[in-house]
Design an enzyme around this catalytic site. Structure first.
Site, PDB file in Angstrom:
ATOM      1  CG  HIS A   1      -1.611  -1.041   1.506  1.00 20.26           C
ATOM      2  ND1 HIS A   1      -2.436  -1.636   2.315  1.00 20.26           N
ATOM      3  CD2 HIS A   1      -2.147  -2.261   0.355  1.00 20.26           C
ATOM      4  CE1 HIS A   1      -3.040  -2.704   2.233  1.00 20.26           C
ATOM      5  NE2 HIS A   1      -2.770  -3.138   1.194  1.00 20.26           N
TER       6      HIS A   1
ATOM      7  CB  CYS B   1      -7.390   0.284 -18.098  1.00 18.23           C
ATOM      8  SG  CYS B   1      -8.065  -0.820 -17.463  1.00 18.23           S
TER       9      CYS B   1
END
Ligand code: PEP
Ligand code: MG
Length: 754
Positions: free
Chosen positions: A366, A679
């Protein structure tokens, strides 16, 4: 049994007196050598300092030839002193010369000494030097003498790390050679030059001596009570109703906090005359030295836990709490940490933060995601870096290659300064392109969008001049929080995204959790193959409450606007329809309740599972748009884990198999009139993106930093010419990369890296 001339407390007090004197660092070391020699009643006492990561230099001696000082240098592992540095263990020998590691150093004149006692100088578990005493007569040193030496070594460890010593050593030129070149894993590209800021500033111990032993034991017990309460609180606030592995980790920490053996060792050390904090540091140092030599990864992990706990205890005892984010940062701060939560990185002043280096984080962590969102160069997996640097050290990091230079010399600095200048020039060029349209030389308009997932990503929409957000990874909000975000919180988040977009389209992807994206509060079973397991839309359909709540939050947030929403990892048209039904049901419910709804809802699917490619015709009847997730699509096409470092460069996305598949998707969509975009990472690589345009893709979504380089490619490309060549290249069956690069060179297509 010989005893030291005076007890440990007296020794400590005298050491403290020496430290307090207004003397140079060198003089202090000389005095300490003399003091130890008289305490242990030894003819020789020598202090060796680790000066460049793998050499020990004789810094001070009482008894050996003074001319050898600063001349004798030993490699780690060389001679008895080198052996102590390598093993981080005490050597107590009555006949040193009989030891196989003994090495005769003529310049010292030590051949006449028979007995030898050496202890490592340890700081935070790392050897920073070696302290030795020697005697002519063969004798074995007593436990008390060993203890006296270890106590001195601890004081020395702090002294060697002090600015006072470091400044003097730097002046003497010794530290000039302490250049370090390390390698980690590049987490976010870019070069950063600046000065180290240790995220968790080292606890500075200024009081080593226990003036009143029972009072120190009482302080320790008080601090332990606070520590245990902190651990209990941590466990309850992280919802340690949480099960499985997390529960186990926290339980281990709790167990350590109550571990009698650990506490007893600290108390015993206080009994030898050390203050509570010095005793904790001393026991922790021994523990860390053992930890570093521990081959079993499980035990190493557990020792790490204990280490974290000891650090907490030290902070409680010294009142030094908080991270460096709250301190005054230099204007070119490079934050170095063992590990860090994403929110902690966000606490730093962005204007002063140049880069981040972490020991433990990988590309999918993260904190790496946040570093990318903030566009700061980042390197992870930098082993032991927190032990090798100090706050204030000059440091350079290359977030692409993972290279880290600590205390670099002038040539390295110049080379990187040149890189930074080049990078800045290139950025300026991209900035000039910002308001220019993304149109090919032969007039094809391309929509360039950014991938995002955090609120800190949003300013990039304006900076990059992108057309919109082609992929909003909603799971990131879920990964950053300690508990499942409530529906209202989700709604607030989505509304903020739409507001920042100012009418530009945003494609929200519903939760793509599972696989490597784990939610700490979400109970899942251990899976053999999590990437192909219970994840993304599969989870959403089996747990419809989650998807319903998210659909509702999205619909409410987009009221009065257009909502684009897509589902990840669809493998079967039925799955898409079931998920779509959940969204449309929520929409009808809202209408029935008289609530405001979006002006338009467009529902799409990601093409990430190869099986879906052969269902596009059927899917096109129901889906408003498609978006190719080339990261997952190629992972499943080549059966190659996308996160596996050994496989990272094994399969080229421009392999004919992948290009053919992408070609098929583009053609089918064109036939069916279904809008399609791409994407995955490919979209952000100018050469790959060039091939995509050649295949007929007109909409791409990529990392914000890629928009400039991709736009530069678009504006210099004759798309028609390329499109005519690709079928021939595919027929030849070779990877397209080389041919494509040659085409770009010959036709003046600009290919800049980010
Ligand atoms: C992909 O798989 O290509 C994609 C864009 O999604 P993610 O990288 O989030 O899996
Ligand atoms: Mg994906």
């Amino acid at each position: 049994m010989p005893l030291p001339a005076f007890g440990p407390r007296v020794l400590l007090r005298r050491l403290r007196e020496v430290m307090a004197e207004q003397e140079t660092a060198q003089k202090k070391l000389d005095r300490i050598a003399a003091l130890v020699a008289s305490n242990v009643v030894a003819e020789v006492c020598s202090i060796y300092v680790l000066d460049d990561g793998d050499h020990l230099e004789l810094y001070a001696t009482e008894g050996l030839n003074p001319k050898a000082v600063h001349r004798v240098r030993l490699k780690i592992g060389e001679g008895l002193v080198g052996l102590i540095a390598k093993s981080a263990e005490v050597l107590n020998l009555s006949d040193a010369q009989a030891h196989p590691a003994f090495r005769y150093l003529p310049e010292t004149g030590e051949e006449i000494y028979s007995s030898f006692l050496g202890v490592p100088i340890l700081r935070g578990g790392r050897v920073t030097g070696v302290l030795v005493v020697q005697n002519r007569k063969p004798r074995r040193y007593s436990e008390e003498e060993e203890e006296a030496l270890q106590t001195t070594a601890m004081v020395l460890a702090e002294f060697l790390a002090s600015p006072e010593f470091r400044a003097e050593a730097a002046e003497r030129g010794a530290r000039k050679s302490r250049r370090l070149h390390l390698h980690g894993e590049g987490l976010n590209p870019g070069v950063a030059m600046g000065h180290v800021v240790l995220h968790q500033p080292r606890v500075v111990i200024s009081n080593f001596v226990a003036d009143d032993i029972p009072a120190e034991v009482a302080r320790l017990n008080e601090a332990l009570r606070t520590l245990r309460a902190q651990v209990d609180k941590l466990i309850s606030t992280t919802g340690l109703a949480a099960q499985g592995e997390h529960a186990e980790i926290f339980e281990t920490v709790r167990m350590f906090a109550h571990d009698r053996g650990w506490v007893r060792r600290i108390e015993e050390t206080i009994g030898h005359g050390l203050s509570a904090e010095a005793a904790v540091e001393r026991v922790q140092s021994d523990n860390r030295a053992r930890m570093l030599r521990q081959p079993d990864p499980y035990l190493r992990e557990r020792m790490h836990d204990l280490d974290d706990l000891a650090n907490r205890l030290l902070r409680i005892l010294t009142g030094q709490t908080g991270t460096a984010a709250a301190s005054r940062l230099p204007k070119d701060a490079i934050v170095v940490a063992r590990s860090m939560g994403p929110a902690e990185l966000l606490d730093y002043d962005r204007a002063r933060l140049r880069g981040v280096v972490l020991e433990e984080a990988g590309a999918g962590s993260h904190v790496a995601i946040v570093a990318r969102a903030l566009e700061i160069p980042a390197v992870g997996q930098a082993e032991y870096i927190t032990d090798l640097v100090e706050t204030g050290d000059a440091i350079i990091l290359d977030g692409r290659s993972g290279a880290i230079h600590v205390r670099p010399n002038a040539e390295i600095r110049q080379a990187y300064a040149e890189k930074v200048r080049l990078y800045a020039r290139r950025q300026a060029r991209f900035a000039r392109l910002r308001d220019k349209p993304a149109v090919t030389r032969d007039g094809m308009r391309v929509s360039l969008n950014i991938n995002a997932g955090l609120l800190v990503d949003l300013p990039h929409l304006d900076d990059s001049g992108a057309d919109g957000i082609g992929l909003y990874r909603t799971e990131l909000q879920f990964m950053m929080t300690r508990a499942l975000p409530r529906r209202e919180e989700q709604e607030r988040h989505y509304r903020a995204v739409l507001e920042a977009a100012h009418g530009r389209p945003v494609v929200f992807r519903t939760l793509d959790v599972g696989s490597d994206k784990v939610l700490p509060y979400f109970e899942t079973e251990r899976e053999e193959n999590p990437a192909m397991g219970w994840r993304a839309i599969r989870m959403g359909l089996d747990r419809p409450a989650l998807l319903k709540a998210q659909a509702r939050a999205l619909l409410s947030a987009a009221r009065g606007r257009v909502l684009n929403v897509m589902f990840p990892m669809v493998a079967d048209v039925e799955e898409f329809m079931a998920a779509r039904d959940i969204v449309t049901e929520q929409l009808s419910l809202m209408r029935q309740m008289g609530l405001r709804t979006p002006n338009r809802v467009k529902i799409g699917a990601m093409v990430e599972v190869p099986a879906l490619v052969w269902q596009i015709d059927a899917l096109s009847r129901y889906a408003d748009f498609l978006s190719v997730g080339s990261n997952d699509l190629s992972q499943f096409l080549f059966a190659a884990d996308r996160g596996h470092p050994r496989l990272a460069h094994r399969y080229d996305p421009l392999h004919p198999a992948m290009v053919r598949l992408l070609d098929m998707v583009a053609r089918t969509c064109l036939n069916d009139g279904t809008p399609v975009s791409l994407c995955g990472e490919m979209a952000g690589n100018p050469l790959d993106a060039m091939i995509l345009l050649g295949l007929g893709y007109t909409s791409l979504s990529m990392a914000p930093a890629a928009v400039g380089p991709v736009k530069a490619m678009v504006r210099t490309l004759d798309r028609g010419k390329l499109a005519r060549l690709i079928p021939g290249w595919l027929e030849a069956g070779e990877p397209l990369r080389e041919r494509a690069a040659l085409f770009a060179r010959e036709n003046g297509v600009k290919l800049y890296s980010r």
